[in-house]
Scaffold this motif. Sequence first.
Motif, short mmCIF file in Angstrom:
data_model
loop_
_atom_site.label_atom_id
_atom_site.label_comp_id
_atom_site.label_asym_id
_atom_site.label_seq_id
_atom_site.Cartn_x
_atom_site.Cartn_y
_atom_site.Cartn_z
N LYS A 1 -17.24 -1.46 9.82
CA LYS A 1 -16.18 -1.95 10.69
C LYS A 1 -14.99 -2.45 9.88
N GLY A 2 -13.81 -2.08 10.32
CA GLY A 2 -12.61 -2.52 9.63
C GLY A 2 -12.21 -1.64 8.47
N SER A 3 -12.85 -0.47 8.32
CA SER A 3 -12.48 0.44 7.23
C SER A 3 -11.76 1.65 7.80
N ILE A 4 -10.76 2.12 7.08
CA ILE A 4 -9.94 3.25 7.54
C ILE A 4 -9.63 4.17 6.36
N GLY A 5 -9.61 5.47 6.63
CA GLY A 5 -9.27 6.45 5.61
C GLY A 5 -7.90 7.05 5.85
N ILE A 6 -7.24 7.45 4.79
CA ILE A 6 -5.93 8.12 4.88
C ILE A 6 -6.08 9.52 4.29
N ILE A 7 -5.82 10.53 5.10
CA ILE A 7 -5.94 11.92 4.65
C ILE A 7 -4.55 12.56 4.67
N GLY A 8 -4.21 13.24 3.59
CA GLY A 8 -2.92 13.94 3.53
C GLY A 8 -1.92 13.32 2.58
N ALA A 9 -2.28 12.19 1.97
CA ALA A 9 -1.36 11.55 1.03
C ALA A 9 -1.38 12.31 -0.29
N ALA A 10 -0.28 12.91 -0.61
CA ALA A 10 -0.10 13.63 -1.87
C ALA A 10 1.38 13.51 -2.23
N PRO A 11 1.73 13.59 -3.51
CA PRO A 11 3.12 13.35 -3.92
C PRO A 11 4.16 14.19 -3.18
N LEU A 12 3.82 15.41 -2.78
CA LEU A 12 4.80 16.26 -2.11
C LEU A 12 4.96 15.92 -0.63
N ALA B 1 4.06 4.83 -1.80
CA ALA B 1 3.58 4.89 -0.42
C ALA B 1 2.12 4.48 -0.24
N PRO B 2 1.19 4.93 -1.10
CA PRO B 2 -0.22 4.52 -0.88
C PRO B 2 -0.40 3.00 -0.88
N GLU B 3 0.22 2.30 -1.85
CA GLU B 3 0.11 0.84 -1.89
C GLU B 3 0.79 0.20 -0.68
N GLU B 4 1.94 0.75 -0.29
CA GLU B 4 2.66 0.21 0.87
C GLU B 4 1.86 0.40 2.15
N MET B 5 1.22 1.57 2.28
CA MET B 5 0.39 1.84 3.46
C MET B 5 -0.80 0.90 3.51
N GLU B 6 -1.43 0.70 2.35
CA GLU B 6 -2.59 -0.19 2.30
C GLU B 6 -2.20 -1.60 2.73
N GLN B 7 -1.08 -2.08 2.22
CA GLN B 7 -0.63 -3.43 2.58
C GLN B 7 -0.34 -3.53 4.07
N ALA B 8 0.37 -2.52 4.61
CA ALA B 8 0.74 -2.54 6.03
C ALA B 8 -0.50 -2.49 6.92
N LEU B 9 -1.47 -1.65 6.55
CA LEU B 9 -2.68 -1.53 7.36
C LEU B 9 -3.52 -2.79 7.31
N LYS B 10 -3.56 -3.42 6.14
CA LYS B 10 -4.31 -4.68 6.03
C LYS B 10 -3.63 -5.79 6.83
N GLU B 11 -2.31 -5.77 6.88
CA GLU B 11 -1.59 -6.74 7.71
C GLU B 11 -1.87 -6.51 9.19
N ASP B 12 -2.21 -5.25 9.54
CA ASP B 12 -2.57 -4.93 10.92
C ASP B 12 -4.03 -5.23 11.24
#
Length: 248
Positions: free
Chosen positions: A37-48, A55-66
């Motif tokens: 519970k409380g775990s989420i995966g991100i699929i499709g993150a690649a430099p292109l 972006a990965p660090e920013e997404m992680e921070q935003a999702l944890k804030e949510d």
Amino acid sequence: PILTVDANGMELYDVGEEKTWESLFRTFAKEAFPVEKGSIGIIGAAPLEIHSMDAPEEMEQALKEDGWKQVHCYSMGAGIEQLKKASSVEKNLVIAPSGLKAAQYLKKKFGTPYEVTYPLAKQILAKRLKEQGMALEDLAGKKILIMHQQVLANSIRQEINREAKKEISAEMQLEMTQTECTAATWFMQKKELQEQGDIHLTEEDQYIELVRQEQYDVIIADDILQSAVPEYQGIFVNLPHFAVSGKV
């Protein structure tokens, strides 16, 4: 482990990415683990596909804030061990069309739900508009072209439309020019993610002709595309796409 992917060198980058994502999960995600519970995966993150290398660090921070406790960004932070435990996440986010097939596979195999969205869309757009001395509400009633990979373009459009509806009352909506957002791309365009009027381009000339014909008030795209239409008199909002310009 060595994983080979069938690629012919004649298709665009995201076709290879799509094959790779699906192959990775089919190869390593074989066992069903208890859902954390409380775990989420991100699929499709690649430099292109992402708007910046942060972006990965920013997404992680935003999702944890949510409220998410664990964020696993596959390929950019999460390694093979987390791929093996992909069944343990509560939900997956698909942030690029190349990741959709993999998410569908995980849903079929383990029942893991997925959502197709780019979680930083609102923050990215607000930041880029601020550079132009604008705010999100300034886009209400405008004719807008958004150029990027399909999921990020769709997510930005959703934010623009959501803000436009907040800014004007139901009575005013009947009287005012509606905000018109068109998403366009040279890359993968999934039918299930398309809206009516979305555009798939294959050549740079098609983009130039599109801008000349449609006379958009605002273009949101990698700023290298601004030089392709020097006569354009509208507002150009820079949205970096490494696959287009090689810059972030």
